[in-house]
Write an enzyme that holds these catalytic residues in place. Structure first.
Site, short mmCIF file in Angstrom:
data_model
loop_
_atom_site.label_atom_id
_atom_site.label_comp_id
_atom_site.label_asym_id
_atom_site.label_seq_id
_atom_site.Cartn_x
_atom_site.Cartn_y
_atom_site.Cartn_z
N PRO A 147 0.82 -1.21 0.00
CA PRO A 147 0.00 0.00 0.00
C PRO A 147 0.86 1.27 0.00
O PRO A 147 1.52 1.57 0.98
CB PRO A 147 -0.81 -0.11 1.29
CG PRO A 147 -0.72 -1.54 1.70
CD PRO A 147 0.62 -2.01 1.20
N GLU A 148 0.88 1.96 -1.10
CA GLU A 148 1.51 3.27 -1.17
C GLU A 148 0.40 4.25 -1.50
O GLU A 148 -0.78 3.87 -1.57
CB GLU A 148 2.60 3.27 -2.24
CG GLU A 148 3.56 2.10 -2.07
CD GLU A 148 5.04 2.46 -2.10
OE1 GLU A 148 5.36 3.64 -2.23
OE2 GLU A 148 5.85 1.54 -1.96
N LYS A 167 -1.39 8.20 2.76
CA LYS A 167 -1.70 6.77 2.90
C LYS A 167 -2.86 6.52 3.88
O LYS A 167 -3.10 5.39 4.29
CB LYS A 167 -0.43 6.02 3.33
CG LYS A 167 0.66 6.18 2.26
CD LYS A 167 1.72 5.12 2.33
CE LYS A 167 2.73 5.42 3.39
NZ LYS A 167 3.75 4.34 3.46
N ARG A 178 13.53 0.69 7.30
CA ARG A 178 13.08 -0.06 6.12
C ARG A 178 14.27 -0.52 5.30
O ARG A 178 15.35 0.04 5.37
CB ARG A 178 12.19 0.84 5.25
CG ARG A 178 11.04 1.48 6.01
CD ARG A 178 9.95 0.51 6.36
NE ARG A 178 9.18 0.16 5.19
CZ ARG A 178 8.16 0.89 4.72
NH1 ARG A 178 7.81 2.00 5.32
NH2 ARG A 178 7.49 0.50 3.66
#
Ligand SMILES: [Zn+2]
Length: 264
Positions: free
Chosen positions: A2-3, A51, A251
Site C-alpha cells: 500500500p503506497e 496513505k 526499512r
C-alpha cells in the site's frame, strides 16, 4: 504494497460502492469502537490523504458529519463484496471493520489506527501530513520546502517521512532514488535537484493511479515492473551491476552501487 496510489485506488473503489448509500449495519472488531453502530448512517464521501483513508458519513438525522479513519500500513486492505458473495480476500480473523448496505458490503482487513471523529476534526488525524502527491491541492514547492527544512536527514528516510510529502512508500522511495541517480545515504542538503525529485514522485504515483499493478519501468509484465525494488543481487537494468539491499533506518533499501554512487 500500500503506497499513496494504492490508497487512492481503494478510496475510489469504496466511493463507487458506498457514496450516497445508507448503511444497514456495521461491525467493528477493534476495541476502541466495539460498541459503535452505524446502522442508518449515510456515506457521503470516501477519500485518501497520503496513505490514510477517510470514509465520511452523516448520522441518520443528517445533523452531524463524521469521518471513519483507517490506515493500511504494510498489509491492510478494504474489499467490496456483492450481496451473498463470500468474503474470501483474507482470513476472517483479520477483519477489523464491516460496513453493510443493501447493494454491497465493505470489509476492512488488518486495518490500523481505526478511529471515528467529527469530520471537522479530521486534521487531528491527517493535519501533520505534508502535501498529498495525489491530492487536488498537491503543492510541489511546499514539499520541497519541507524536505529542505531538515537538510541533515538522509534522503531515503526523508522521502518516507509523510510530514514532508504524503504518499511515498518504500517501493517508490527506492525507485525514485534510482531514477535520479541518488545514493540512499545522501543528505537532503546534497541532493542536487529536490524539485526534480518531487516532480518525479508525483509523476510515478499519478501514472500508476487507477490500476493495481505498480510499475516504474513502463512495463506491466511480471518481474519487469521495477528497476531496483525487490531485485537484490539481480543485474541493474542499466549497467548490469548486482542490485544491493540493506537495512537503512526502519526499512530496507534497494539500490545500484554504480548508478547511485555513495556521496563523497
Ligand atoms: Zn546500475
Amino acid at each position: 504494497m500500500p503506497e499513496g496510489d494504492t490508497v487512492w485506488n481503494t478510496a475510489r473503489v469504496l466511493a463507487r460502492a458506498l457514496t450516497g448509500v445508507r448503511l444497514t449495519g456495521s461491525d467493528f472488531r477493534v476495541p476502541q469502537l466495539a460498541t459503535t453502530d452505524l446502522t442508518g448512517w449515510r456515506v457521503t464521501d470516501c477519500a485518501s490523504r497520503g496513505k490514510h483513508l477517510l470514509i465520511r458519513l452523516d448520522e441518520p438525522t443528517g445533523a452531524a458529519h463524521w469521518t471513519l479513519h483507517s490506515h493500511l500500513r504494510m498489509d491492510g486492505t478494504w474489499r467490496v463484496y456483492a450481496p451473498g458473495e463470500r468474503w474470501n480476500a483474507r482470513p476472517a480473523h483479520l477483519i477489523r471493520v464491516v460496513l453493510s448496505a443493501a447493494t454491497s458490503t465493505a470489509v476492512g482487513y488488518h486495518l490500523h489506527e481505526v478511529a471515528l471523529v467529527p469530520t471537522a476534526e479530521e486534521h487531528r488525524l491527517v493535519g501533520h501530513l505534508g502535501p498529498d502527491l495525489l491530492g487536488t491541492d498537491w503543492d510541489p514547492q511546499e514539499a520541497v520546502r519541507r524536505l529542505a527544512d531538515r537538510p541533515a536527514e538522509n534522503i531515503a528516510e526523508a522521502l518516507l517521512d509523510q510530514r514532508n510529502l504524503a504518499g511515498v512508500g518504500n517501493l517508490y522511495k527506492c525507485e525514485l532514488l534510482f531514477l535520479r541517480g541518488i545514493n540512499p545515504r545522501t543528505r537532503v542538503a546534497d541532493v542536487p535537484d529536490l524539485a526534480g525529485l518531487v516532480t518525479l514522485a508525483h509523476d510515478l504515483l499519478a501514472a500508476n493511479r487507477g490500476r493495481w499493478t505498480q510499475s516504474t519501468t513502463g512495463s506491466l509484465r511480471r518481474g519487469q515492473t521495477s528497476y531496483v525494488y525487490g531485485r537484490r543481487a539481480q543485474p541493474c537494468r542499466r549497467c548490469g551491476t548486482a542490485i544491493r539491499k540493506e537495512e537503512l533506518g526502519e526499512r530496507v533499501t534497494y539500490w545500484c552501487p554504480r548508478c547511485q554512487p555513495a556521496p563523497t
